[in-house]
Design a protein around this motif. Structure first.
Motif, short mmCIF file in Angstrom:
data_model
loop_
_atom_site.label_atom_id
_atom_site.label_comp_id
_atom_site.label_asym_id
_atom_site.label_seq_id
_atom_site.Cartn_x
_atom_site.Cartn_y
_atom_site.Cartn_z
N LYS A 1 0.80 -1.21 0.00
CA LYS A 1 0.00 0.00 0.00
C LYS A 1 0.84 1.26 0.00
CE LYS A 1 -3.88 -2.38 2.10
NZ LYS A 1 -4.66 -2.65 3.30
N PRO B 1 1.82 2.71 -4.03
CA PRO B 1 1.13 3.71 -4.80
C PRO B 1 1.72 5.10 -4.66
CG PRO B 1 -0.47 2.25 -3.82
CD PRO B 1 0.88 1.86 -3.29
N HIS C 1 -0.06 -6.18 -13.30
CA HIS C 1 -1.03 -6.92 -12.49
C HIS C 1 -1.42 -8.22 -13.18
CE1 HIS C 1 -4.37 -7.49 -9.66
NE2 HIS C 1 -3.84 -6.53 -8.95
N ALA D 1 -0.78 -3.05 -8.48
CA ALA D 1 -1.71 -2.40 -7.56
C ALA D 1 -1.28 -0.98 -7.26
CB ALA D 1 -1.81 -3.21 -6.26
N ARG E 1 -4.25 1.60 -8.11
CA ARG E 1 -4.90 2.24 -6.97
C ARG E 1 -4.68 3.74 -6.97
NH1 ARG E 1 -3.22 -1.91 -2.05
NH2 ARG E 1 -4.43 -3.69 -2.76
N SER E 2 -3.51 4.19 -7.35
CA SER E 2 -3.22 5.61 -7.28
C SER E 2 -3.80 6.39 -8.45
CB SER E 2 -1.70 5.84 -7.22
OG SER E 2 -1.08 5.36 -8.40
N SER F 1 -6.54 5.12 -10.80
CA SER F 1 -7.88 4.84 -11.31
C SER F 1 -8.89 5.90 -10.88
CB SER F 1 -8.34 3.45 -10.86
OG SER F 1 -8.30 3.35 -9.44
N TYR G 1 -16.71 3.10 -4.70
CA TYR G 1 -16.50 2.26 -3.52
C TYR G 1 -17.57 1.19 -3.41
CZ TYR G 1 -14.14 1.30 0.86
OH TYR G 1 -13.40 0.71 1.84
N PHE H 1 -16.45 -1.51 -5.67
CA PHE H 1 -15.32 -2.18 -5.03
C PHE H 1 -15.81 -3.14 -3.95
CE2 PHE H 1 -12.01 -2.10 -1.65
CZ PHE H 1 -10.97 -2.67 -2.37
N ASN I 1 -4.63 10.23 -3.99
CA ASN I 1 -5.21 8.90 -3.86
C ASN I 1 -4.21 7.93 -3.24
OD1 ASN I 1 -7.67 7.40 -4.46
ND2 ASN I 1 -6.41 6.20 -5.84
N SER I 2 -2.93 8.13 -3.53
CA SER I 2 -1.90 7.28 -2.93
C SER I 2 -1.82 7.47 -1.42
CB SER I 2 -0.54 7.59 -3.55
OG SER I 2 -0.55 7.39 -4.94
N SER J 1 -3.77 5.04 0.50
CA SER J 1 -3.11 3.74 0.59
C SER J 1 -2.01 3.75 1.64
CB SER J 1 -2.53 3.35 -0.78
OG SER J 1 -3.54 3.16 -1.74
#
Length: 532
Positions: free
Chosen positions: A21, A24, A46, A99, A103-104, A106, A133, A136, A440-441, A444
């Motif tokens: 995590k 990111p 990925h 990831a 994750r950072s 999208s 979310y 998700f 966004n990172s 994480s």
């Protein structure tokens, strides 16, 4: 799964989660560019990771031989060879890299598809976070039920193979829409600008700022933004005034064409205010770590509780202990559509806030739910332990239904729906537009810090409470331990964290629009005072 073994399992898994995590942040794009290229590369990595894990489960030479019942009983199962372990780590490495980019990038890429300058676009962004979310959560529900069932009851090859095929389908779908996406062109490194602002402020630390009320148009460097820029023009504020010194124009620092001749001694007002955004966000960001720690511990020790409770539904079906997290995800999946489509429009009419309530209010409500969840978890565990001791059995299972764990999981679902999504929205809207992937990172990194703190808490409890021959709170036999006291400890940490958050929140000044039909925000919802 027993608690003594979990000490090492939790420590290693928390470190893996921490690395996964944190990546990111390192892989997030520092350019104010469309995250699409980063998503392309990350999906490729990925996909490679998923293929590697599928091969590990499929090819016998890539994994240890299956254990016989006698080997399991004698604890003599064959371990992996160095090459097998290396191949597995390589697959996990590909997944981690993938990831990190997905994750950072999208969420920021999704936000780029909306026009934040219109009311419709801003409402679309608010709904996008909720529905992102929700989707998700639905995926996690499928993973914890269908995929886990396939892995346990059918085949590990199919259990990894199906997600791998779906991963490649998602890559194809992403490329199909490439001609429809909105792309944002790069404008330069934001980290470079932050470094320039800090260095310039340090070099001019002895320069005096103009007095209040004095004309400042020719004192501070404030060039216009590029016409193609996505960044919102930020006005100069008096908060953290020492940073304003970096924008004071001195002799020989501006060229005839208006550009800077000494970029490490002179910065624009825009650069200074972007740095202030980062400084303002940091205290709020720190408060999210302990709240997330409660979510991590709930997911860990709830499984241990469930293993010592009656998990039967009917005469033949038994609920898998690891699938109880579905209750939290169901709560989120049901609550978020209701919140987005019914509650937010109603609240918006009364509060005049675009999201119904502010980001900080949403985060604070989530913290309260996480504290309540820990308190309820402690009470339920105390009841379960008392029942197990009052009705001793060889397997140590208490004669009470596992559904007693539902209240704490439902409360944690609400905590996640409020706090986690509140954090995601807060970071994405309060960071400068050219740092959305970094924003966004940061979430994480919050989750990674919570995993690390979780492992640290478990280690401290083991070392402090296991003295004088007494079992510690998290001993191997959960009925002899005091997991309820551990829950209360986390709840107490949550209360202190909430006090800290309530101290920070009223002092925060929003960068983005807060009220409906508000061109330039003049008030802070938490403070209700005019900005300076």
């Amino acid at each position: 799964m027993v608690l003594e073994d979990k000490k090492q399992q939790l420590s290693s898994s928390s470190w893996l989660a921490y690395c996964t995590k944190c990546l990111p942040m390192s892989s997030s794009r520092s350019l104010s560019a469309s995250p699409a290229p980063e998503i392309d590369d990350s999906e490729e990595k990925h996909g490679q990771g998923m293929v590697t894990l599928t091969l590990v489960a499929w090819i016998p030479k890539l994994h240890p031989s299956p254990c016989t019942p006698q080997q399991i009983h004698l604890d003599q199962c064959e371990g992996p060879t160095t090459s097998q372990l290396g191949f597995l780590i390589m697959g996990l490495g590909f997944l981690t890299i993938g990831a990190g980019g997905i994750r950072s990038c999208s969420l920021p890429f999704g936000v780029d598809q909306f026009d934040a300058k219109t009311d419709e676009g801003r409402k679309g962004i608010n709904s996008f976070f909720n529905w992102y979310y929700t989707t998700f959560t639905v995926v996690l529900l499928i993973v914890l039920t269908l995929v886990v069932y396939i892995q346990d009851s059918v085949s590990w090859v199919w259990g990894f193979g199906i997600p791998t095929v779906l991963m490649f389908c998602s890559i194809i779908m992403f490329f199909v829409g490439t001609k429809l996406y909105v792309y944002v062109m790069p404008e330069g490194s934001v980290f470079f600008g932050v470094a320039q602002a800090l260095v310039a402020a340090y070099k001019k630390c002895k320069v005096k700022l103009p007095a209040d009320g004095e004309e400042t148009d020719r004192v501070f460097y404030d060039p216009p933004l590029k016409e193609t820029s996505i960044v919102t023009k930020l006005p100069l504020t008096n908060q953290y005034r020492f940073l304003n010194k970096a924008a004071i124009i001195m002799d020989g620092e501006v060229n005839p064409d208006g550009s800077r001749s000494k970029p490490w001694r002179l910065c624009s007002i825009q650069q200074i205010e972007e740095v202030k955004c980062l400084v303002r966000i940091t205290p709020v960001w720190a408060s999210g770590i302990i709240c997330f720690t409660a979510m991590v511990q709930q997911g860990t020790f709830t499984t241990s509780q469930a293993l010592k409770m009656d998990r039967h539904l009917g005469p033949s079906f038994q609920i898998p202990a690891g699938s109880l997290g579905v209750i939290s995800f169901l709560t989120i999946g049901v609550w978020l559509p209701f919140y987005d489509r019914i509650l937010v429009p109603s609240l918006r009419k009364n509060t005049k806030v675009e999201g119904g309530i502010t980001f900080l209010q949403r985060m604070g409500i989530g913290m309260i739910f996480s504290i309540l969840s820990m308190v309820v978890a402690g009470l339920i565990e105390r009841m379960r332990r008392a029942s197990a001791l009052a009705n001793p059995r060889p397997d140590g299972i208490a004669p009470i239904t596992v559904m007693w764990l539902a209240p704490q999981l439902i409360l944690m679902g609400f905590a996640e729906a409020f706090n986690v999504i509140g954090q995601i929205e807060f970071y994405n809207k309060e960071f400068p537009e050219n740092m959305r992937s970094v924003a966004n990172s940061l979430f994480s990194v919050t989750a990674a810090g919570a995993n690390y703190l979780s492992a640290l808490l478990v280690s401290i409890v083991h070392s402090v409470k296991a003295k004088n021959g007494r079992p510690d709170w998290l001993t191997k036999d959960i009925n002899a331990g005091r997991v309820d006291d551990f829950y209360y400890l986390i709840a107490a940490m949550g209360v202190l964290n909430l006090v800290y958050f309530l101290y920070c929140a009223p002092r925060y000044r929003y960068k983005s629009r807060v009220y409906v039909n508000e061109d330039k925000p003049e008030f802070d919802v938490e403070l209700n005072v005019v900005k300076q």
